[in-house]
Design a protein around this motif. Structure first.
Motif, PDB file in Angstrom:
ATOM      1  N   PRO A 189     -38.876 -10.173  42.031  1.00  0.00           N
ATOM      2  CA  PRO A 189     -38.827 -10.888  40.703  1.00  0.00           C
ATOM      3  C   PRO A 189     -38.412  -9.989  39.350  1.00  0.00           C
ATOM      4  O   PRO A 189     -38.019 -10.205  38.558  1.00  0.00           O
ATOM      5  CB  PRO A 189     -39.909 -11.698  40.602  1.00  0.00           C
ATOM      6  N   ASP A 218     -36.107 -14.049  43.349  1.00  0.00           N
ATOM      7  CA  ASP A 218     -37.088 -14.723  42.423  1.00  0.00           C
ATOM      8  C   ASP A 218     -38.405 -14.456  43.287  1.00  0.00           C
ATOM      9  O   ASP A 218     -39.287 -14.291  42.483  1.00  0.00           O
ATOM     10  CB  ASP A 218     -36.929 -16.061  41.963  1.00  0.00           C
ATOM     11  N   ILE A 219     -38.551 -14.538  44.360  1.00  0.00           N
ATOM     12  CA  ILE A 219     -39.762 -14.677  45.116  1.00  0.00           C
ATOM     13  C   ILE A 219     -40.195 -13.197  45.645  1.00  0.00           C
ATOM     14  O   ILE A 219     -41.106 -12.735  45.523  1.00  0.00           O
ATOM     15  CB  ILE A 219     -39.506 -15.477  46.419  1.00  0.00           C
ATOM     16  N   TYR A 220     -38.992 -12.597  45.938  1.00  0.00           N
ATOM     17  CA  TYR A 220     -39.448 -11.251  46.667  1.00  0.00           C
ATOM     18  C   TYR A 220     -39.119  -9.941  45.679  1.00  0.00           C
ATOM     19  O   TYR A 220     -39.792  -8.936  46.056  1.00  0.00           O
ATOM     20  CB  TYR A 220     -38.442 -10.933  48.035  1.00  0.00           C
ATOM     21  N   THR A 246     -38.446 -19.116  52.720  1.00  0.00           N
ATOM     22  CA  THR A 246     -37.290 -19.254  51.501  1.00  0.00           C
ATOM     23  C   THR A 246     -37.187 -17.958  50.900  1.00  0.00           C
ATOM     24  O   THR A 246     -38.111 -17.223  50.436  1.00  0.00           O
ATOM     25  CB  THR A 246     -37.814 -20.310  50.375  1.00  0.00           C
TER      26      THR A 246
END
Length: 562
Positions: free
Chosen positions: A536, A532-534, A528
């Motif tokens: 933030p 926000d994951i990679y 995914t």
């Protein structure tokens, strides 16, 4: 002899020719140390003492005498020894004590002494006593050299005062070789299009140049006058150079922006740690251009001299530099005057040197057509190689056998990733014609990505486009701390190239990563890809841009792909 004493963080420079010191000298007190062959005897009282040592400076050649005055103590005796220990290499030079007078000791320099920073020891009664601090010794060649008819640049290439025969010296146009006494005579115009040239020695294998910090002292900027000019080059003899390592550093782009200096510190620390861990090895640095950023020389007061200052904490590493399109003076016009700051601060824009069994060639393949208005729009350039560089290269290679491998460094790549010409076709053809018959590794930068073009089988060359230290101009790490990454996914970093004789092994080193870090693979079934994951810590606007670019990968798929 030039003596520089360091004590308590202070530096006092003495540059005196054949005269005694008359200025106030630094007072040094000798202390007992177990080094230079002397052993401590804890059960025996130590009564030897020399203090208040003053070094009487004069320019000196090997075999000549150097005197030291001291204020207090009994001083050494004629039967004692003096030892000079190189600060950089640890090599010790045994010196005969030639004379001991009232508060003065005179030593004879050995025949193989070379310039450098030294510690002084007196060996007395089986014990060694060190004078705290260090001093800088500049060795002079005593050879009488006069300019030949028509020569405008002349001198001697020597090691410890002894001439080196067969060394190649050039001004980038004319190429000459030293005679049996190490003397060269160069009929140089000294200027080209009203820009002063650099004279340089193509350091022979088995030798290294003296260096001032990271900068090798293998060259000098010539004066514009017509009077003959003497330029000597002192080299240092070195053993085991057939095995050496190159730290190949592309595109640093230091400009005092995007928090670049702080981000750069991690890379610089790695270089320091690497050289410290390989002190007994031969390690050299090679840049691929764009150490600076011309647009910010003036607006941010950060130019090539500031780059050199930023690298000043890197000790005992000679870095050979290559010029990039951002290392030209943006406030000058054309292709000649724009190089003057680089020539003054760094050195020649193209030159050669030898290490072990390899001949190294640095070229300038950026042809500038700047208008001199000092803006990004006024910067105009193409990837091309001036014809006089090719003519110089042909002359240089006349002194290099065909079975000697070549390493060529330049800023703009010669080829694209698919093997087509990236540089001007005429320049590529001229370059390949000049190096025909040589097995050649080419290291280039400029693209900020990593790719290789392998033409060993049918053309005899292999190009490594070697990525960038700054990755995406330090932007990715600025907006997303800790993620310094290039547009092809390669982290910012550099190449480590191990040379053993004529064999080469190379590996890309990502800054801040272990050397084994070479690839990232993702399971598409579990991937995914969102901001926000990679990233933030990015701003909302940059997150939105990221999510837009990654929209096809935002959700997990079941395509059984990696």
């Amino acid at each position: 002899m030039k003596l520089e004493l360091y004590h308590s963080g202070l530096s006092v420079m003495k540059n005196i020719r054949l005269i005694a010191l008359t200025a106030a000298a630094l007072i040094l007190t000798c202390s007992n140390v177990a080094s230079c062959g002397g052993e401590e005897n804890p059960g025996q009282e130590d009564t030897y003492s020399v203090s208040g040592v003053i070094l009487k400076a004069s320019e000196a050649a090997p075999g000549e005498n150097v005197s030291f005055d001291y204020l207090r103590g009994e001083g050494p005796e004629l039967v004692d020894k003096a030892v000079l220990q190189s600060v950089s290499t640890g090599q010790e030079y045994q010196c005969r004590i030639a004379d001991v007078a009232a508060k003065t000791v005179t030593i004879t320099l050995p025949s193989d002494i070379v310039s450098g920073d030294y510690k002084l020891f007196f060996v007395h009664g089986g014990k060694s006593y060190q004078v705290p601090g260090s001093f800088k010794l500049s060795v002079r060649s005593d050879a009488e050299v006069k300019p030949a008819d028509g020569a405008t640049v002349y001198g001697i290439v020597h090691c410890g005062g002894k001439g080196i025969a067969g060394a190649v010296v050039s001004d980038g146009h004319e190429v000459v070789v030293t005679d049996k006494d190490g003397i060269y005579q160069l009929k140089s115009e000294k200027v080209y299009n009203d820009v002063a040239l650099n004279v340089f020695v193509s350091t022979p294998s088995g030798y290294e140049p003296q260096h001032d910090g990271i900068l090798p002292k293998n060259q000098k900027l010539l004066s514009k006058g017509s009077a003959p000019e003497r330029v000597d080059f002192e080299l240092v003899k070195t053993e085991g150079q057939d095995k050496h390592t190159l730290l190949v550093m592309g595109d640093m782009h230091l400009a005092k922006r995007t928090n670049d200096i702080n981000q750069f510190s991690q890379f610089r620390t790695e270089i320091i740690e690497y050289t410290e861990a390989h002190k007994s090895d031969h390690v050299y640095g090679l840049t691929l251009g764009d150490m600076s950023w011309d647009l910010y020389w003036y607006s941010n007061s950060f130019n090539l001299s500031h780059y050199v200052q930023t690298m000043s904490s890197v000790k005992d590493l000679i870095i050979y530099h290559c010029m990039g399109n951002h290392d030209y003076d943006i406030n000058q016009a054309g292709d000649d005057f724009t190089t003057q700051p680089y020539r003054s601060i760094i050195g020649p824009t193209y030159y050669s040197f030898n290490a072990g069994k390899v001949h190294y060639i640095v070229l300038d393949d950026i042809l500038t057509k700047n208008t001199g208005k000092g803006t990004s729009e006024s910067r105009v350039y193409s990837k091309d190689i001036n014809g006089y560089q090719i003519e110089w290269l042909k002359k240089d290679l006349q002194h290099v056998s065909k079975d000697t491998p070549l390493v060529i460094t330049l800023h703009g790549p010669v080829f694209t990733a698919t093997g087509g010409n990236s540089c001007a076709s005429s320049a590529v053809n001229s370059l390949l014609s000049a190096i025909s018959g040589y097995k050649t590794h080419i290291f280039s930068g400029h693209t900020h990505v990593v790719y290789n073009v392998d033409q060993f089988d049918n053309k005899g060359y292999y190009e490594h486009n070697s990525g960038a230290v700054c990755a995406t101009w330090w932007w990715s790490g600025y907006h997303n701390p800790g993620i310094n990454i290039s547009t092809d996914g390669t982290p910012g970093g550099y190449y480590i190239v191990d040379v053993n004789g004529k064999d080469f092994k190379w590996q890309y080193k990502s800054t801040g990563k272990d050397l084994s870090h070479q690839m990232r693979a993702y399971d598409r079934n579990s991937l995914t890809l969102t901001a926000d994951i990679y990233c933030p810590k990015a701003t909302d606007a940059r997150k939105a841009a990221f999510n837009g670019d990654a929209s096809d990968w935002a959700d997990r798929k079941s395509d059984n792909m990696v």
